[in-house]
Write an enzyme that holds these catalytic residues in place. Structure first.
Site, mmCIF file in Angstrom:
data_model
loop_
_atom_site.group_PDB
_atom_site.id
_atom_site.type_symbol
_atom_site.label_atom_id
_atom_site.label_comp_id
_atom_site.label_asym_id
_atom_site.label_seq_id
_atom_site.Cartn_x
_atom_site.Cartn_y
_atom_site.Cartn_z
ATOM 1 N N SER A 181 -11.563 6.328 0.988
ATOM 2 C CA SER A 181 -11.862 4.828 0.483
ATOM 3 C C SER A 181 -13.594 5.756 0.127
ATOM 4 O O SER A 181 -13.846 5.997 0.835
ATOM 5 C CB SER A 181 -11.492 4.021 0.879
ATOM 6 N N TYR A 201 -10.119 -1.578 7.523
ATOM 7 C CA TYR A 201 -10.522 -1.160 6.580
ATOM 8 C C TYR A 201 -11.331 0.492 6.577
ATOM 9 O O TYR A 201 -10.574 1.782 6.215
ATOM 10 C CB TYR A 201 -10.823 -1.801 4.319
HETATM 11 N N1 LIG Z 1 -7.668 0.394 -5.523
HETATM 12 C C1 LIG Z 1 -8.567 0.708 -5.262
HETATM 13 O O1 LIG Z 1 -9.367 0.829 -5.542
HETATM 14 C C2 LIG Z 1 -8.159 2.115 -4.288
HETATM 15 C C3 LIG Z 1 -10.076 2.032 -3.528
HETATM 16 C C4 LIG Z 1 -9.928 3.344 -2.405
HETATM 17 C C5 LIG Z 1 -9.241 3.362 -1.685
HETATM 18 N N2 LIG Z 1 -6.870 3.006 -2.146
HETATM 19 C C6 LIG Z 1 -6.168 3.564 -1.744
HETATM 20 O O2 LIG Z 1 -5.552 3.862 -1.984
HETATM 21 C C7 LIG Z 1 -4.232 3.446 -1.665
HETATM 22 C C8 LIG Z 1 -3.139 2.717 -2.674
HETATM 23 O O3 LIG Z 1 -3.636 1.648 -3.187
HETATM 24 P P1 LIG Z 1 -3.419 0.506 -4.498
HETATM 25 O O4 LIG Z 1 -4.766 0.391 -4.577
HETATM 26 O O5 LIG Z 1 -2.734 1.737 -5.082
HETATM 27 O O6 LIG Z 1 -2.566 -0.240 -3.991
HETATM 28 P P2 LIG Z 1 -1.610 -1.281 -4.254
HETATM 29 O O7 LIG Z 1 -1.485 -2.165 -3.082
HETATM 30 O O8 LIG Z 1 -1.262 -1.748 -5.197
HETATM 31 O O9 LIG Z 1 -0.350 -0.363 -4.027
HETATM 32 C C9 LIG Z 1 0.051 -0.325 -2.422
HETATM 33 C C10 LIG Z 1 1.325 0.766 -2.516
HETATM 34 O O10 LIG Z 1 1.473 0.820 -1.518
HETATM 35 C C11 LIG Z 1 2.940 0.577 -0.799
HETATM 36 N N3 LIG Z 1 2.514 0.096 0.887
HETATM 37 C C12 LIG Z 1 2.080 -0.285 1.651
HETATM 38 N N4 LIG Z 1 1.935 -0.401 2.766
HETATM 39 C C13 LIG Z 1 2.931 -0.256 3.109
HETATM 40 C C14 LIG Z 1 3.427 0.525 4.040
HETATM 41 N N5 LIG Z 1 3.654 0.547 5.541
HETATM 42 N N6 LIG Z 1 4.476 1.546 4.141
HETATM 43 C C15 LIG Z 1 4.867 1.376 2.251
HETATM 44 N N7 LIG Z 1 4.728 1.274 2.245
HETATM 45 C C16 LIG Z 1 3.660 0.702 1.763
HETATM 46 C C17 LIG Z 1 2.919 -1.119 -1.172
HETATM 47 O O11 LIG Z 1 3.873 -1.739 -1.225
HETATM 48 C C18 LIG Z 1 2.319 -0.817 -2.271
HETATM 49 O O12 LIG Z 1 3.476 -0.399 -3.500
HETATM 50 C C19 LIG Z 1 -4.219 2.543 -0.301
HETATM 51 O O13 LIG Z 1 -4.676 3.539 0.849
HETATM 52 C C20 LIG Z 1 -5.899 1.990 -0.810
HETATM 53 O O14 LIG Z 1 -6.931 1.993 0.880
HETATM 54 C C21 LIG Z 1 -7.774 2.013 -3.195
#
Ligand SMILES: NC(=O)c1ccc[n+]([C@@H]2O[C@H](COP(=O)([O-])OP(=O)(O)OC[C@H]3O[C@@H](n4cnc5c(N)ncnc54)[C@H](O)[C@@H]3O)[C@@H](O)[C@H]2O)c1
Length: 263
Positions: free
Chosen positions: A145, A158
């Site tokens: 991130s 985080y």
């Molecule tokens: N969306 C953003 O702006 C953003 C920015 C930086 C980093 N990220 C990272 O990207 C990744 C995905 O984020 P997102 O925005 O798509 O999140 P989201 O919450 O929209 O989707 C995450 C998915 O992961 C699944 N999940 C969570 N914990 C889990 C576990 N312990 N075991 C199995 N499945 C699990 C959830 O059920 C969900 O389907 C994450 O690691 C997040 O930290 C996202």
């Protein structure tokens, strides 16, 4: 870009957000996909929608919590039983935790964020890499991130875990490059997914849209990112078109992480 026919890719957190966007991009290129998530209902729905839109791809769904080592071993073994090998790994599942200053952060929540974001990513690499070593090739994309390269107010758990993901990605690149395994991390800024919608609710419960607009106004592009834009980058890094990019933490944030002072 090279297609993914006969290429097997595991995606964790595949039921929604960035995981689902990458699944869609790879499904459109005919990949064999193992879709992993702990939300079984959302995972089944996602798989059914992908299968009806992209019938040429192959799908295996595994319900697993990535913070559970046995469950990680199981999704790796199930993939090898079903598809015979692992070419790519999008090690994406993660949670934000709750926002609070460091000294007030709920300790159990801090540990949960570590278990999922750090240990989950580590277990994934621990059990996927030996399978890739057998074939002397592989591509891993871990999800850090901007919080993996900068501090973020009220998100100490985080930020700590995402810095760890960035560090582990560099180490995997050093240790397994000789086996043809290229490992990188991506560092997304704010991308419009369910996780980010939840974060804006925490910032301004009465008016999450105002929080989103205010956040977007600080980005050089004046908007949030789209999951499909992240999926294009990840697909390149997972493909054979990526021959020599390894050990990098690649920001995808509209340039926001370069801001210092007013902009
Ligand atoms: N969306 C953003 O702006 C953003 C920015 C930086 C980093 N990220 C990272 O990207 C990744 C995905 O984020 P997102 O925005 O798509 O999140 P989201 O919450 O929209 O989707 C995450 C998915 O992961 C699944 N999940 C969570 N914990 C889990 C576990 N312990 N075991 C199995 N499945 C699990 C959830 O059920 C969900 O389907 C994450 O690691 C997040 O930290 C996202």
């Amino acid at each position: 870009m090279s297609d993914f026919k006969n290429k097997t890719v595991i995606i964790t957190g595949a039921a929604m957000g960035l995981g689902l966007a990458v699944a869609e991009e790879l499904a459109s290129k005919g990949a064999n996909l193992t879709l992993v998530d702990y939300n079984e209902e959302a995972l089944t729905k996602a798989k059914n929608e992908l299968a009806s839109k992209y019938p040429d791809a192959k799908y295996l769904t595994v319900t697993a919590d990535v913070s559970n080592e046995e469950a990680v071993k199981n999704y790796v073994n199930a993939t090898v039983s079903e598809f015979g090998k692992i070419d790519g790994f999008y090690n994406n599942a993660g949670i934000e935790g709750r926002q609070a200053p460091m000294t007030e952060y709920d300790i159990n929540m801090f540990k949960k964020v570590v278990d999922i974001n750090l240990m989950g990513v580590y277990y994934g690499m621990r059990y996927v890499i030996p399978e890739m070593q057998k074939n002397k090739t592989g591509r891993i994309v871990n999800v850090a991130s901007v919080g993996g390269i900068r501090g973020v107010l009220n998100q100490s758990a985080y930020v700590a875990t995402k810095h760890a993901v960035a560090g582990m990605s560099k180490n995997a690149a050093l240790e397994y490059g000789r086996d043809g395994i290229l490992t990188n991390a991506i560092a997304p800024g704010a991308i419009k997914t369910p996780m980010v919608a939840e974060a804006f609710k925490q910032v301004n419960p009465e008016n999450p849209q105002a929080a989103e607009d205010e956040y977007a106004s600080r980005n050089p592009t004046k908007r949030l990112g789209k999951p499909s834009e992240v999926a294009k980058l990840v697909t390149f890094l997972l493909s054979e078109d990526n021959g020599y990019v390894s050990g990098q933490v690649i920001a995808i944030d509209g340039g926001e992480s370069n801001i210092y002072g007013n902009s």
